[in-house]
Design a protein around this motif. Sequence first.
Motif, PDB file in Angstrom:
ATOM      1  N   ILE A 108     -12.405  30.273 -50.727  1.00  0.00           N
ATOM      2  CA  ILE A 108     -12.188  29.732 -52.072  1.00  0.00           C
ATOM      3  C   ILE A 108     -11.386  28.438 -51.947  1.00  0.00           C
ATOM      4  O   ILE A 108     -10.229  28.463 -51.516  1.00  0.00           O
ATOM      5  CB  ILE A 108     -11.401  30.723 -52.962  1.00  0.00           C
ATOM      6  CG1 ILE A 108     -12.127  32.066 -53.047  1.00  0.00           C
ATOM      7  CG2 ILE A 108     -11.188  30.150 -54.354  1.00  0.00           C
ATOM      8  CD1 ILE A 108     -11.326  33.133 -53.763  1.00  0.00           C
ATOM      9  N   PRO A 109     -11.962  27.291 -52.308  1.00  0.00           N
ATOM     10  CA  PRO A 109     -11.182  26.053 -52.275  1.00  0.00           C
ATOM     11  C   PRO A 109     -10.251  26.011 -53.483  1.00  0.00           C
ATOM     12  O   PRO A 109     -10.675  25.822 -54.618  1.00  0.00           O
ATOM     13  CB  PRO A 109     -12.253  24.960 -52.358  1.00  0.00           C
ATOM     14  CG  PRO A 109     -13.418  25.614 -53.036  1.00  0.00           C
ATOM     15  CD  PRO A 109     -13.349  27.084 -52.741  1.00  0.00           C
ATOM     16  N   ALA A 110      -8.969  26.238 -53.247  1.00  0.00           N
ATOM     17  CA  ALA A 110      -8.024  26.321 -54.360  1.00  0.00           C
ATOM     18  C   ALA A 110      -6.706  25.654 -54.001  1.00  0.00           C
ATOM     19  O   ALA A 110      -6.319  25.594 -52.832  1.00  0.00           O
ATOM     20  CB  ALA A 110      -7.774  27.787 -54.723  1.00  0.00           C
ATOM     21  N   HIS A 111      -6.021  25.157 -55.015  1.00  0.00           N
ATOM     22  CA  HIS A 111      -4.660  24.655 -54.869  1.00  0.00           C
ATOM     23  C   HIS A 111      -3.730  25.866 -54.904  1.00  0.00           C
ATOM     24  O   HIS A 111      -3.779  26.662 -55.836  1.00  0.00           O
ATOM     25  CB  HIS A 111      -4.307  23.703 -56.006  1.00  0.00           C
ATOM     26  CG  HIS A 111      -5.212  22.518 -56.103  1.00  0.00           C
ATOM     27  ND1 HIS A 111      -5.105  21.432 -55.271  1.00  0.00           N
ATOM     28  CD2 HIS A 111      -6.243  22.248 -56.938  1.00  0.00           C
ATOM     29  CE1 HIS A 111      -6.029  20.545 -55.585  1.00  0.00           C
ATOM     30  NE2 HIS A 111      -6.741  21.018 -56.582  1.00  0.00           N
ATOM     31  N   ALA A 112      -2.875  26.010 -53.896  1.00  0.00           N
ATOM     32  CA  ALA A 112      -1.957  27.149 -53.840  1.00  0.00           C
ATOM     33  C   ALA A 112      -0.598  26.739 -54.404  1.00  0.00           C
ATOM     34  O   ALA A 112      -0.068  25.675 -54.078  1.00  0.00           O
ATOM     35  CB  ALA A 112      -1.802  27.628 -52.405  1.00  0.00           C
ATOM     36  N   HIS A 113      -0.048  27.592 -55.263  1.00  0.00           N
ATOM     37  CA  HIS A 113       1.251  27.338 -55.879  1.00  0.00           C
ATOM     38  C   HIS A 113       2.154  28.535 -55.613  1.00  0.00           C
ATOM     39  O   HIS A 113       1.739  29.688 -55.815  1.00  0.00           O
ATOM     40  CB  HIS A 113       1.103  27.121 -57.385  1.00  0.00           C
ATOM     41  CG  HIS A 113       0.131  26.041 -57.735  1.00  0.00           C
ATOM     42  ND1 HIS A 113       0.479  24.714 -57.790  1.00  0.00           N
ATOM     43  CD2 HIS A 113      -1.204  26.094 -58.013  1.00  0.00           C
ATOM     44  CE1 HIS A 113      -0.592  23.994 -58.116  1.00  0.00           C
ATOM     45  NE2 HIS A 113      -1.625  24.816 -58.250  1.00  0.00           N
ATOM     46  N   LEU A 114       3.376  28.275 -55.210  1.00  0.00           N
ATOM     47  CA  LEU A 114       4.341  29.340 -54.960  1.00  0.00           C
ATOM     48  C   LEU A 114       5.080  29.650 -56.255  1.00  0.00           C
ATOM     49  O   LEU A 114       5.697  28.761 -56.858  1.00  0.00           O
ATOM     50  CB  LEU A 114       5.332  28.920 -53.870  1.00  0.00           C
ATOM     51  CG  LEU A 114       6.397  29.939 -53.495  1.00  0.00           C
ATOM     52  CD1 LEU A 114       5.775  31.251 -53.013  1.00  0.00           C
ATOM     53  CD2 LEU A 114       7.326  29.363 -52.434  1.00  0.00           C
ATOM     54  N   VAL A 115       5.007  30.895 -56.679  1.00  0.00           N
ATOM     55  CA  VAL A 115       5.655  31.331 -57.925  1.00  0.00           C
ATOM     56  C   VAL A 115       6.950  32.050 -57.558  1.00  0.00           C
ATOM     57  O   VAL A 115       6.932  33.063 -56.856  1.00  0.00           O
ATOM     58  CB  VAL A 115       4.726  32.268 -58.729  1.00  0.00           C
ATOM     59  CG1 VAL A 115       5.402  32.728 -60.006  1.00  0.00           C
ATOM     60  CG2 VAL A 115       3.401  31.566 -59.035  1.00  0.00           C
ATOM     61  N   LEU A 116       8.073  31.508 -58.019  1.00  0.00           N
ATOM     62  CA  LEU A 116       9.385  32.069 -57.693  1.00  0.00           C
ATOM     63  C   LEU A 116      10.140  32.423 -58.965  1.00  0.00           C
ATOM     64  O   LEU A 116      10.272  31.574 -59.856  1.00  0.00           O
ATOM     65  CB  LEU A 116      10.214  31.058 -56.880  1.00  0.00           C
ATOM     66  CG  LEU A 116       9.706  30.712 -55.487  1.00  0.00           C
ATOM     67  CD1 LEU A 116      10.594  29.647 -54.857  1.00  0.00           C
ATOM     68  CD2 LEU A 116       9.665  31.949 -54.606  1.00  0.00           C
ATOM     69  N   PRO A 117      10.683  33.648 -59.058  1.00  0.00           N
ATOM     70  CA  PRO A 117      11.500  33.993 -60.214  1.00  0.00           C
ATOM     71  C   PRO A 117      12.857  33.300 -60.121  1.00  0.00           C
ATOM     72  O   PRO A 117      13.527  33.375 -59.087  1.00  0.00           O
ATOM     73  CB  PRO A 117      11.624  35.519 -60.126  1.00  0.00           C
ATOM     74  CG  PRO A 117      11.372  35.858 -58.705  1.00  0.00           C
ATOM     75  CD  PRO A 117      10.491  34.785 -58.143  1.00  0.00           C
TER      76      PRO A 117
END
Length: 202
Positions: A108-117
């Motif tokens: 899957i060609p996707a932009h990865a984003h890190l989700v941090l609380p």
Amino acid sequence: GKAHLLLGPNGAGKTTLIAHLAIHAKKQGRSIGILSLDDQKIGGFEPLAIASEIMGEPAHLITSPADLKNAGKILGPRHLLLIDTAGLNPYQPETLTRLQQRIAELNIPAHAHLVLPAPLNVADMAALPVACHRFNLASIIFTKLDSTSRYGALLTTAENSALPIGLATHSADMGTPPLTLTPAWLAQALAQLPHQPWEFAS
């Protein structure tokens, strides 16, 4: 036409963030697709399926390339594709390796984003961008901003990881659009003294 993969620890609020983003995109007249790779824990997919049903956009659980192909046929072209993932633990590298293998298998060609609380402790927050570097992160997205009045760890983590800060959620209310964390907003927030529990009426 862009796909965005949301990564982060358990309880980071990835599923809630997807609902926020999907509702906001729909209000702007954009079509969305919602996928989940979270088949690792009991009940991992159900909250997203329920939220998606409320929005009138069915979510698709992807466990194989065949699932992805079927979801693609149902969805067709979309303005925005949001992909939920299982929680990652930087102290259990196998969780990261497993997800990396899944993404490679699905291609899957996707932009990865890190989700941090935002309330996460400083050391654990700092460990996650390092552990997730293998995913070629595009940005950090902070969640649960309403659960803390201390923002130093957020800025330190972003600075040390050399990742741009993207969005932030500041309410559990699905109808509230995410914030764009601008320098002006952060400067104003940092200028305020942190609240203490005894300042609030019981």
